[in-house]
Design an enzyme around this catalytic site. Structure first.
Site, mmCIF file in Angstrom:
data_model
loop_
_atom_site.group_PDB
_atom_site.id
_atom_site.type_symbol
_atom_site.label_atom_id
_atom_site.label_comp_id
_atom_site.label_asym_id
_atom_site.label_seq_id
_atom_site.Cartn_x
_atom_site.Cartn_y
_atom_site.Cartn_z
ATOM 1 N N ASP A 176 1.006 -1.347 -0.061
ATOM 2 C CA ASP A 176 0.261 -0.113 0.006
ATOM 3 C C ASP A 176 0.793 1.324 -0.098
ATOM 4 O O ASP A 176 0.772 2.275 -0.633
ATOM 5 C CB ASP A 176 -0.847 0.007 1.140
ATOM 6 C CG ASP A 176 -1.699 -1.269 1.344
ATOM 7 O OD1 ASP A 176 -2.451 -1.498 0.283
ATOM 8 O OD2 ASP A 176 -1.436 -2.006 2.241
ATOM 9 N N HIS A 204 -4.636 -3.842 6.228
ATOM 10 C CA HIS A 204 -4.241 -3.992 4.766
ATOM 11 C C HIS A 204 -5.587 -4.401 4.150
ATOM 12 O O HIS A 204 -5.871 -5.488 3.945
ATOM 13 C CB HIS A 204 -3.311 -4.962 4.457
ATOM 14 C CG HIS A 204 -3.051 -5.626 2.886
ATOM 15 N ND1 HIS A 204 -2.867 -4.563 1.914
ATOM 16 C CD2 HIS A 204 -3.532 -6.629 2.162
ATOM 17 C CE1 HIS A 204 -3.111 -4.990 0.867
ATOM 18 N NE2 HIS A 204 -3.494 -6.303 0.963
#
Ligand code: NAX
Length: 342
Positions: A176, A204
């Site tokens: 990310d 996540h």
């Protein structure tokens, strides 16, 4: 030179001494991420170009034939750093004496599954693997969890490995972060190396928050370069939904970029982050009001083999709302797996 150490003479730096081999375990080694990850580990991208590795590769019985093929190809790549290789479907063999473990193996989410199905399908894997790590891994082992839902899977493994300090269990939010870096670099027309200190809060999942407030672009403050509308709109949206966009475009989930992020995470932990802030999810010790034990992504620095959470960053109301959203989601996930937490 000690056991297994040898001299390399055909490299640019000339004649330098190799270290003692370390043991690196990878689960789901015959999967898509494994196929990209193993070649990066074997070439020295993670642990250094003078650090030999013994690769201890875990698959389920149904994956063993594919794993044989992967091992054949690794052998055919003739990496000077690969000291030895073991392929097994027994976690205790894979984790024996392991110094670093990549927990990748698990079921990827399919179209018919929601997040709670994923938690239910994959959670039990991490009970057995946590117990095996506890029983046979090095007491100093560093564990990165990639298999989803990775924060909660790391929580389960940690809970089932009581003899290993919690801080040694992490989950990966570096993909990310790298996605956020990529978006900023593209918009500013610079290379990724010019972007520093953007990091991820939380889970996540599409609730995670890429915090731009301390980031710099070629040394300039990112929030003065990018407008708030872009940062809180398309930037956030693109990073949060990138996994889905990759599946639509490729017909398969992120693999090479996920492997690359796992290398970045473990490399920084092993070798240091050189003062940069990086994203790592680890069991909270109450930092930023996150309930103790939740595996949550924080701003971190890595030094001397340790992860240090950067504890003194101010939090504005937007960041706080995002942190709260992630706490809520992770508490729900923890509740859903409460019977797996030992
Ligand atoms: P693949 O299905 O290609 O490979 C997974 C491999 O794991 C298979 O070979 C399977 O046989 C093996 N496996 C399953 N259960 C196992 C067990 N109990 N022990 C050992 N091996 C086992 O998936 P791949 O694309 O490699 O993705 C692996 C995991 O990474 C998935 O859970 C996926 O959702 C997750 N991801 C996590 C990311 C992150 O940023 N944290 C991003 C990429 C990826 O989506």
């Amino acid at each position: 030179m000690g056991r297994g150490a040898r001299k390399i003479t055909d490299n640019d730096a000339g004649d330098y001494e190799m270290k003692e081999p370390i043991r690196v375990a990878v689960t789901g080694a015959a999967g898509n991420i494994g196929y990209a990850l193993l070649w990066r580990i074997a070439s020295g991208d993670c642990f250094g170009t003078n650090q030999p590795v013994t690769l201890q590769l875990l698959e389920i019985p149904a994956g063993m034939q594919r794993l044989d093929g992967v091992i054949m190809e690794l052998r055919d790549s003739a990496f000077p750093l690969v000291h030895d290789m073991v392929g097994t479907d027994d976690p205790r063999v894979a984790f024996e004496g392991a110094d670093a473990i990549f927990l990748v193996g698990s079921r990827p989410r399919t179209k018919d599954m929601d997040r709670s199905d994923l938690v239910a399908a994959n959670g039990p894997i991490f009970v057995g693997q946590g117990k095996a790590i506890d029983a046979v891994a090095s007491p100093d082992v560093k564990v990165i969890t990639v298999g989803n839902p990775c924060n909660t899977n790391a929580l389960i493994a940690n809970a089932n490995a009581p003899s290993i300090p919690s801080r040694q269990f992490t989950a990966m939010t570096r993909l990310d972060q790298n996605r956020a870096v990529g978006q900023m670099a593209e918009r500013a027309g610079v290379t990724a190396s010019e972007i520093r200190d953007v990091f991820i809060w939380g889970n996540h999942a599409n609730t995670m928050y890429p915090d731009p407030r301390f980031a710099t672009v070629d040394g300039k403050i990112a929030t003065e370069i990018f407008d708030t509308g872009w940062l809180q709109g398309p930037f956030l949206e693109t990073v949060a939904t990138r996994g889905k966009a990759i599946i639509v475009a490729r017909g398969a989930s992120s693999a090479a970029s996920a492997a690359s992020a796992a290398i970045d995470h473990m490399r920084d932990w092993w070798q240091g982050s050189n003062g940069r802030i990086v994203s790592m999810a680890l069991p909270s010790e109450g930092w930023y009001g996150v309930p103790e034990g939740l595996v949550f992504s924080f701003p971190c620095r890595c030094e001397n083999g340790d992860v240090i959470v950067v504890e003194d960053l101010p939090v504005d109301s937007f960041a706080q709302s995002k942190i709260d959203e992630n706490i809520t989601m992770l508490l729900e996930e923890r509740e859903a797996v409460s019977e797996l937490l030992g």
